[in-house]
Design a protein around this motif. Structure first.
Motif, short mmCIF file in Angstrom:
data_model
loop_
_atom_site.label_atom_id
_atom_site.label_comp_id
_atom_site.label_asym_id
_atom_site.label_seq_id
_atom_site.Cartn_x
_atom_site.Cartn_y
_atom_site.Cartn_z
N ASP A 43 0.84 -1.20 0.00
CA ASP A 43 0.00 0.00 0.00
C ASP A 43 0.87 1.24 0.00
O ASP A 43 1.39 1.65 1.04
CB ASP A 43 -0.92 -0.02 1.23
CG ASP A 43 -1.90 1.14 1.23
OD1 ASP A 43 -2.23 1.65 0.14
OD2 ASP A 43 -2.35 1.54 2.33
N PRO A 46 -2.29 -0.86 -5.27
CA PRO A 46 -3.28 0.03 -5.89
C PRO A 46 -2.69 0.76 -7.09
O PRO A 46 -1.51 1.11 -7.10
CB PRO A 46 -3.62 1.01 -4.76
CG PRO A 46 -2.38 1.05 -3.92
CD PRO A 46 -1.78 -0.34 -3.99
N LEU A 82 -8.15 -0.77 -3.60
CA LEU A 82 -7.44 -1.74 -2.75
C LEU A 82 -8.35 -2.26 -1.64
O LEU A 82 -8.34 -3.47 -1.34
CB LEU A 82 -6.19 -1.11 -2.15
CG LEU A 82 -5.28 -2.07 -1.37
CD1 LEU A 82 -4.79 -3.20 -2.25
CD2 LEU A 82 -4.11 -1.32 -0.76
N VAL A 110 -0.23 -7.34 4.46
CA VAL A 110 -0.37 -5.99 3.92
C VAL A 110 0.67 -5.08 4.55
O VAL A 110 0.69 -4.90 5.77
CB VAL A 110 -1.79 -5.43 4.18
CG1 VAL A 110 -2.00 -4.12 3.41
CG2 VAL A 110 -2.86 -6.45 3.80
N GLY A 144 2.64 -1.18 4.34
CA GLY A 144 2.58 0.17 3.83
C GLY A 144 3.96 0.70 3.46
O GLY A 144 4.97 0.04 3.70
N LEU A 152 0.46 2.13 6.53
CA LEU A 152 -0.80 1.85 5.84
C LEU A 152 -1.70 3.08 5.83
O LEU A 152 -1.78 3.81 6.81
CB LEU A 152 -1.54 0.70 6.53
CG LEU A 152 -0.85 -0.66 6.58
CD1 LEU A 152 -1.73 -1.65 7.34
CD2 LEU A 152 -0.55 -1.18 5.18
N ARG A 153 -2.41 3.28 4.73
CA ARG A 153 -3.44 4.31 4.71
C ARG A 153 -4.58 3.91 5.64
O ARG A 153 -4.78 2.72 5.92
CB ARG A 153 -3.95 4.52 3.28
CG ARG A 153 -2.93 5.20 2.37
CD ARG A 153 -3.47 5.33 0.96
NE ARG A 153 -3.67 4.02 0.32
CZ ARG A 153 -4.35 3.86 -0.80
NH1 ARG A 153 -4.93 4.89 -1.39
NH2 ARG A 153 -4.47 2.64 -1.32
N THR A 156 -7.11 1.30 4.40
CA THR A 156 -6.47 -0.01 4.30
C THR A 156 -6.34 -0.63 5.68
O THR A 156 -6.65 -1.81 5.88
CB THR A 156 -5.08 0.12 3.67
OG1 THR A 156 -5.19 0.75 2.39
CG2 THR A 156 -4.43 -1.24 3.49
#
Length: 247
Positions: A101, A127, A157, A194, A196, A202-203, A206
């Motif tokens: 991400d 993404p 995403l 996942v 970032g 990470l967003r 997300t």
């Protein structure tokens, strides 16, 4: 059919091994006569490749930089698997997916693809609007893994993570402030890890979409790892657990 350039021994050798019919020509440094180059040229000739002797300036122009190692290939693009569904339908055993991400540096992406290949991940997902695409630099750093690991760029995403959960794939995000560590989890089942971008992490959306969050224990003074190193730690812990699973 679209074409592109690959450069460096690893990237071109993997294409020679996996899809030699897609190579239109290979340019090699005419001044280089060392053992590695001789072995590469012999392999390329055995595969029936068209070899073009070039100088460093021509190779640099073709590769778009100086890190070509004396080998640049013009290749046709391989047919892509266009969806994560297509990839997952082919998976034998529990899927292992790496999700990135916000990774925009091609060197980081190349390193992540390389470690994903080594750990046996089935796909890398990112993404479209917050990630770097595949290019010659990525392929060079990936040392051939850009040819072997599906890299899928998705429009949304969070939606893709929810689709993974609908397939009973646990979505596990990494965060420095998570309470549990990576080593607290059972990673032997279907998992999407996942990660970032370094620094930003990470967003928020997300992060909220993940089933759970974990952290990598840090025993020294630095607060975080480069994303490709973190990907290696996470993927190889999954591989270690899976290799020890009975049956």
């Amino acid at each position: 059919m679209s074409s592109k350039v690959l450069f460096g021994f690893h990237a071109v050798t993997v294409r020679l091994k996996t899809a030699p019919q897609s190579i239109t020509e290979i340019h090699v440094d005419a001044s280089r006569r060392d053992g590695r180059m001789r072995q590469f040229v012999e392999r390329a000739r055995d595969a029936g490749m068209k070899l073009v002797e070039s100088d460093d300036a021509a190779l640099t122009a073709l590769a778009g930089g100086t890190r070509h190692q004396g080998v640049v290939a013009r290749v046709n693009a391989l047919p892509a698997r266009h969806s994560l569904d297509e990839v997952l339908e082919e998976v034998q055993g529990p899927p292992l997916v790496l999700v990135l991400d916000g990774v925009t540096d091609p060197h980081n992406l190349g390193a992540c693809l390389r470690v994903a290949d080594g750990a046996g991940a089935h796909a890398v997902v990112a993404p479209k609007d917050h990630a770097v695409g595949l290019n010659a630099t990525v392929a060079k750093v990936a040392s051939g893994a850009a040819e072997t690991v599906p890299y899928l760029m998705v429009t949304n995403l969070a939606r893709t993570l929810n689709e993974l959960k609908e397939r009973d794939i646990r979505v596990i995000g990494t965060s420095d402030d998570a309470e549990q560590t990576l080593y607290d989890l059972d990673l032997t089942g279907p998992v999407a890890l996942v990660l970032g971008a370094e620094g930003d992490g990470l967003r928020q959306l997300t992060r909220k979409t993940c089933d759970e969050l974990v952290r990598i224990p840090m025993a020294g003074a630095v607060e975080s790892l480069n994303v490709s190193v973190a990907a290696g730690v996470c993927l190889y812990e999954a591989l270690r657990q899976r290799s020890q699973r009975p049956g």
